[in-house]
Design an enzyme around this catalytic site. Structure first.
Site, short mmCIF file in Angstrom:
data_model
loop_
_atom_site.label_atom_id
_atom_site.label_comp_id
_atom_site.label_asym_id
_atom_site.label_seq_id
_atom_site.Cartn_x
_atom_site.Cartn_y
_atom_site.Cartn_z
N CYS A 14 29.74 11.36 4.67
CA CYS A 14 30.74 11.96 3.77
C CYS A 14 30.26 13.30 3.23
O CYS A 14 29.23 13.39 2.55
CB CYS A 14 31.03 10.99 2.62
SG CYS A 14 32.15 11.69 1.39
N CYS A 32 37.53 4.40 -1.86
CA CYS A 32 37.58 5.83 -2.17
C CYS A 32 38.82 6.10 -3.02
O CYS A 32 39.72 6.84 -2.63
CB CYS A 32 37.61 6.63 -0.87
SG CYS A 32 37.31 8.38 -1.12
N GLU A 79 57.35 -0.72 4.36
CA GLU A 79 57.04 0.71 4.22
C GLU A 79 58.02 1.39 3.26
O GLU A 79 57.63 2.25 2.49
CB GLU A 79 57.04 1.41 5.58
CG GLU A 79 55.88 0.99 6.50
CD GLU A 79 54.50 1.37 5.94
OE1 GLU A 79 54.42 2.14 4.97
OE2 GLU A 79 53.49 0.85 6.45
N CYS A 132 30.34 2.38 -0.04
CA CYS A 132 31.23 2.94 0.99
C CYS A 132 30.57 2.92 2.37
O CYS A 132 29.44 3.39 2.52
CB CYS A 132 31.58 4.38 0.62
SG CYS A 132 32.60 5.17 1.86
N CYS A 147 31.22 5.16 -4.09
CA CYS A 147 30.44 5.70 -2.97
C CYS A 147 29.26 4.78 -2.62
O CYS A 147 28.88 4.69 -1.45
CB CYS A 147 29.95 7.10 -3.31
SG CYS A 147 31.31 8.23 -3.69
S1 SF4 Z 1 31.28 8.27 0.09
FE1 SF4 Z 1 32.94 9.70 0.43
S2 SF4 Z 1 34.50 8.53 1.50
FE2 SF4 Z 1 33.07 7.06 0.61
S3 SF4 Z 1 33.97 6.51 -1.39
FE3 SF4 Z 1 32.55 8.22 -1.72
S4 SF4 Z 1 33.83 10.03 -1.59
FE4 SF4 Z 1 34.98 8.37 -0.66
#
Ligand code: SF4
Length: 288
Positions: free
Chosen positions: A207, A191, A36, A201, A198
């Site tokens: 989101c 992200c 860390e 994702c 997205c």
């Molecule tokens: S959908 Fe939302 S959380 Fe997922 S990568 Fe895109 S901006 Fe990020």
């Protein structure tokens, strides 16, 4: 919305988490603490080889505490922000002298160690000991800003970030630790700051920013100063020269050909003030 995010992220993380040294079973609290410190300002790929070398040389806090601070500063090599090496050495001495050589578990005690701030204290309590706390880093903040607040960029760090992350944590201690890691991982690999993926994702359906068509909202964070030509660059050059030297160097010979003599003098002065270098009889060297 929060529960939809939590439900989608846990299985995604379990199936996709990268194998990183600090995630291995039995890596130990000392390893987590060192990692860390190193990861605070440095990318994962640069940290891994130095972390492995560090832990094989100093497998416990006591082994580091018993070596000279100069050795820690040398081993820090090109990780940047070398104050962290000195702080880690001081923390190791405190762990040896006040905690029987064992990295503390509780957040308040961790915060009493040199160089350990709120993020690091929570990260050690959660990732090394499995306790239930919200842990928020830059990646977490970006994911929450987009997924929950619907903005492209996070605001400046604020106490409410912890509440927002706490609301995502499952009740079980073990799952809460995984959730903290999962949000960070999503921010690191999917992200990302510049090109969020997205389409790939796991929480796209929940989101807020994606649902709003990814609006280009303003970035209100303070910008980091340029490294090129900065005092930081001069400090880095002084440290590099002293790390590579086999003996103390007369002060006037350190960075003798630096393009800006006033900047070089400032760099030396602030490094002396920070305790990252020392002077003996007009010669500069790493702290002994
Ligand atoms: S959908 Fe939302 S959380 Fe997922 S990568 Fe895109 S901006 Fe990020």
């Amino acid at each position: 919305m929060q529960s939809a995010i939590a439900e989608a992220l846990l299985p995604w993380y379990r199936a996709n988490a990268r194998e990183l040294p600090w995630r291995a079973d039995g890596f130990g609290a000392w390893g987590v603490l060192v990692s860390e410190f190193m990861l605070q300002q440095t990318p994962v790929a640069r940290v891994i080889p130095l972390l492995e070398a560090w832990l094989s040389h100093w497998p416990t806090p006591t082994s580091l505490a018993e070596d000279a601070p100069a050795e820690a500063v040398k081993a820090w090599a090109n990780l940047g922000y070398p104050r962290r090496a000195l702080w880690l050495h001081r923390a190791a001495v405190q762990i040896r002298d006040h905690h029987d050589g064992v990295v503390p578990r509780d957040v308040v005690t961790l915060l009493s160690l040199t160089g350990v701030g709120d993020y690091t204290a929570r990260a050690v309590a959660v990732f090394a000991y499995g306790d239930r706390h919200p842990v928020v880093d830059t990646n977490t903040r970006r994911v929450m800003a987009r997924a929950i607040d619907g903005t492209a960029h996070p605001a400046q760090p604020r106490p409410a970030d912890l509440d927002q992350m706490a609301a995502l944590l499952p009740a079980s201690r073990a799952e809460a630790a995984v959730m903290n890691a999962a949000v960070m991982e999503l921010g690191q690999v999917t992200c990302t700051a510049r090109s969020p993926a997205c389409g790939a994702c796991p929480i796209a359906d929940a989101c807020a920013w994606y649902a709003a068509g990814r609006p280009d909202t303003p970035d209100t964070r303070r910008k980091q100063a340029r490294y090129e030509g900065s005092d930081r660059q001069a400090r880095g050059a002084v440290m590099r020269e002293l790390r590579g030297a086999t003996a103390p160097i007369p002060q006037q010979r350190v960075l003798a050909d630096w393009h800006d003599a006033a900047q070089r003098d400032r760099a030396v002065l602030t490094l002396l003030e920070d305790g990252l270098i020392e002077t003996t009889g007009g010669e500069l060297h790493l702290p002994r």
